[in-house]
Scaffold this motif. Structure first.
Motif, PDB file in Angstrom:
ATOM      1  N   THR A  95       0.918  -1.202  -0.186  1.00  0.00           N
ATOM      2  CA  THR A  95      -0.059  -0.027   0.125  1.00  0.00           C
ATOM      3  C   THR A  95       0.686   1.305   0.055  1.00  0.00           C
ATOM      4  N   PRO A  96       0.368   2.316  -0.527  1.00  0.00           N
ATOM      5  CA  PRO A  96       1.278   3.625  -0.594  1.00  0.00           C
ATOM      6  C   PRO A  96       1.561   4.377   0.609  1.00  0.00           C
ATOM      7  N   GLY A  97       2.877   4.650   0.899  1.00  0.00           N
ATOM      8  CA  GLY A  97       3.344   5.210   2.185  1.00  0.00           C
ATOM      9  C   GLY A  97       4.502   5.611   2.318  1.00  0.00           C
ATOM     10  N   THR A  98       4.995   6.021   3.308  1.00  0.00           N
ATOM     11  CA  THR A  98       6.556   6.637   3.701  1.00  0.00           C
ATOM     12  C   THR A  98       7.357   5.612   4.081  1.00  0.00           C
ATOM     13  N   PHE A  99       8.608   5.510   4.074  1.00  0.00           N
ATOM     14  CA  PHE A  99       9.582   4.775   4.470  1.00  0.00           C
ATOM     15  C   PHE A  99      10.603   5.558   5.199  1.00  0.00           C
ATOM     16  N   VAL A 100      10.708   5.238   6.464  1.00  0.00           N
ATOM     17  CA  VAL A 100      12.141   5.997   6.824  1.00  0.00           C
ATOM     18  C   VAL A 100      13.012   4.839   7.453  1.00  0.00           C
ATOM     19  N   TYR A 101      14.470   4.882   6.952  1.00  0.00           N
ATOM     20  CA  TYR A 101      15.336   4.450   7.168  1.00  0.00           C
ATOM     21  C   TYR A 101      16.367   4.594   8.191  1.00  0.00           C
ATOM     22  N   SER A 102      16.938   3.583   9.004  1.00  0.00           N
ATOM     23  CA  SER A 102      17.832   3.915   9.995  1.00  0.00           C
ATOM     24  C   SER A 102      18.696   2.706  10.114  1.00  0.00           C
ATOM     25  N   PRO A 103      20.123   3.167  10.004  1.00  0.00           N
ATOM     26  CA  PRO A 103      20.640   4.311   9.330  1.00  0.00           C
ATOM     27  C   PRO A 103      20.276   4.906   8.129  1.00  0.00           C
ATOM     28  N   ALA A 104      20.133   6.247   7.947  1.00  0.00           N
ATOM     29  CA  ALA A 104      19.765   6.819   6.633  1.00  0.00           C
ATOM     30  C   ALA A 104      20.605   6.591   5.602  1.00  0.00           C
ATOM     31  N   ALA A 105      20.065   6.937   4.372  1.00  0.00           N
ATOM     32  CA  ALA A 105      20.842   6.935   2.977  1.00  0.00           C
ATOM     33  C   ALA A 105      21.963   7.793   3.344  1.00  0.00           C
ATOM     34  N   GLY A 106      23.162   7.385   2.956  1.00  0.00           N
ATOM     35  CA  GLY A 106      24.273   8.101   2.653  1.00  0.00           C
ATOM     36  C   GLY A 106      25.341   7.943   3.810  1.00  0.00           C
ATOM     37  N   THR A 107      24.777   6.965   4.707  1.00  0.00           N
ATOM     38  CA  THR A 107      25.820   6.592   5.916  1.00  0.00           C
ATOM     39  C   THR A 107      26.572   5.503   5.428  1.00  0.00           C
ATOM     40  N   VAL A 108      27.931   5.566   5.944  1.00  0.00           N
ATOM     41  CA  VAL A 108      28.973   4.580   5.496  1.00  0.00           C
ATOM     42  C   VAL A 108      29.246   3.795   6.893  1.00  0.00           C
ATOM     43  N   LEU A 109      28.829   2.592   6.646  1.00  0.00           N
ATOM     44  CA  LEU A 109      28.993   1.725   7.861  1.00  0.00           C
ATOM     45  C   LEU A 109      30.479   1.146   7.884  1.00  0.00           C
ATOM     46  N   PRO A 110      31.155   0.916   9.081  1.00  0.00           N
ATOM     47  CA  PRO A 110      32.139   0.233   9.366  1.00  0.00           C
ATOM     48  C   PRO A 110      32.235  -1.412   8.890  1.00  0.00           C
ATOM     49  N   VAL A 111      33.267  -1.902   8.907  1.00  0.00           N
ATOM     50  CA  VAL A 111      33.196  -3.315   8.277  1.00  0.00           C
ATOM     51  C   VAL A 111      32.588  -4.104   9.562  1.00  0.00           C
TER      52      VAL A 111
END
Length: 258
Positions: A118-134
């Protein structure tokens, strides 16, 4: 002789999911013709004048008590209330585990690509653009549907695996003339990501040259080892010291003599 209406079978309570179709039925006796008027919470529903009440695509706004008044020329009878309970739907979230990424790759559409039915809004955590460690890291998403009448909020999580980035330490090639001291060994490091520098090195490279001032003409290895950095896989590439000689030149010729 007219027989007043009586309710034989009352409409039954129902519990359904949102957007379902609900049908209420009543069975009444009495002299025909019987008339029907369905009500919700005691208020007449316009146009609903049959023994069956059909509600298509119900929402939480349709929750209430439904009854029907059955009448003829001799009187009327009112059914017991039938309570309608409508459960909000839980959105189905689709989100597959993505392929592993190399350190320095920011989270983007390849990883943050959850879908819903169904249509809606996604909120990600960590957000787009985050660089994660190994390592292996959980990434969460909270989904808020546009239709909060019929749908609940929902969430999901996946794991993103981050592998080390390649880092190369190369000993710089050197040259010197035979009989002179070795030049100071140096190295060049390539492969830093995320705007990082040698400041992230846990240990610096160690360089050594096997040749000394008495070594003859030829090539000698410049050995490099020991560099390490979190989030990187370090490779070491040895260099070469070339010892060269200068051919003699006559700066003063012998003089003729008699």
């Amino acid at each position: 002789v007219l027989v007043a209406p009586s309710i034989v079978v009352d409409p039954a309570d129902q519990t359904v999911d949102a957007l379902s179709t609900v049908v209420f039925n009543v069975t009444a006796s009495g002299t025909e013709a019987l008339s029907y008027q369905w009500r919700k919470d005691g208020v007449a529903i316009p146009g609903e004048n049959q023994s069956m009440l059909t509600l298509a695509g119900v929402t939480t706004n349709d929750i209430g008590a439904y009854s029907v008044v059955v009448a003829n020329g001799a009187g009327s009878a009112t059914s017991a209330d039938a309570n309608l309970t409508v459960n909000q739907l839980t959105p189905a979230i689709g989100w597959g585990t993505p392929a592993s990424i190399v350190y320095g790759t920011p989270l983007g559409a390849t990883q943050l690509n959850a879908t819903a039915n169904t249509p809606g809004t996604f909120v990600y955590s960590p957000a787009a653009g985050t660089v994660l460690p190994v390592g292996v890291h959980p990434v969460n998403v909270a989904f808020t549907p546009d239709d909060l009448v019929n749908y609940l909020t929902n969430s999901a999580a996946i794991n993103v695996t981050v592998t080390p980035a390649p880092l190369q330490v190369r000993a710089d090639d050197k040259t010197r003339e035979f009989g002179t001291a070795n030049p100071p060994p140096t190295s060049t490091i390539t492969g830093f990501v995320n705007n990082e520098t040698i400041a992230v090195l846990a240990s610096s490279p160690v360089l050594s040259i096997s040749a000394d001032i008495n070594s003859g003409l030829g090539d000698y290895p410049i050995l490099v080892s020991g560099a390490a950095a979190a989030n990187y896989t370090v490779s070491h590439v040895d260099g070469t010291l070339t010892v060269f000689g200068i051919a003699p030149t006559v700066t003063q010729h012998p003089a003729d003599q008699t």
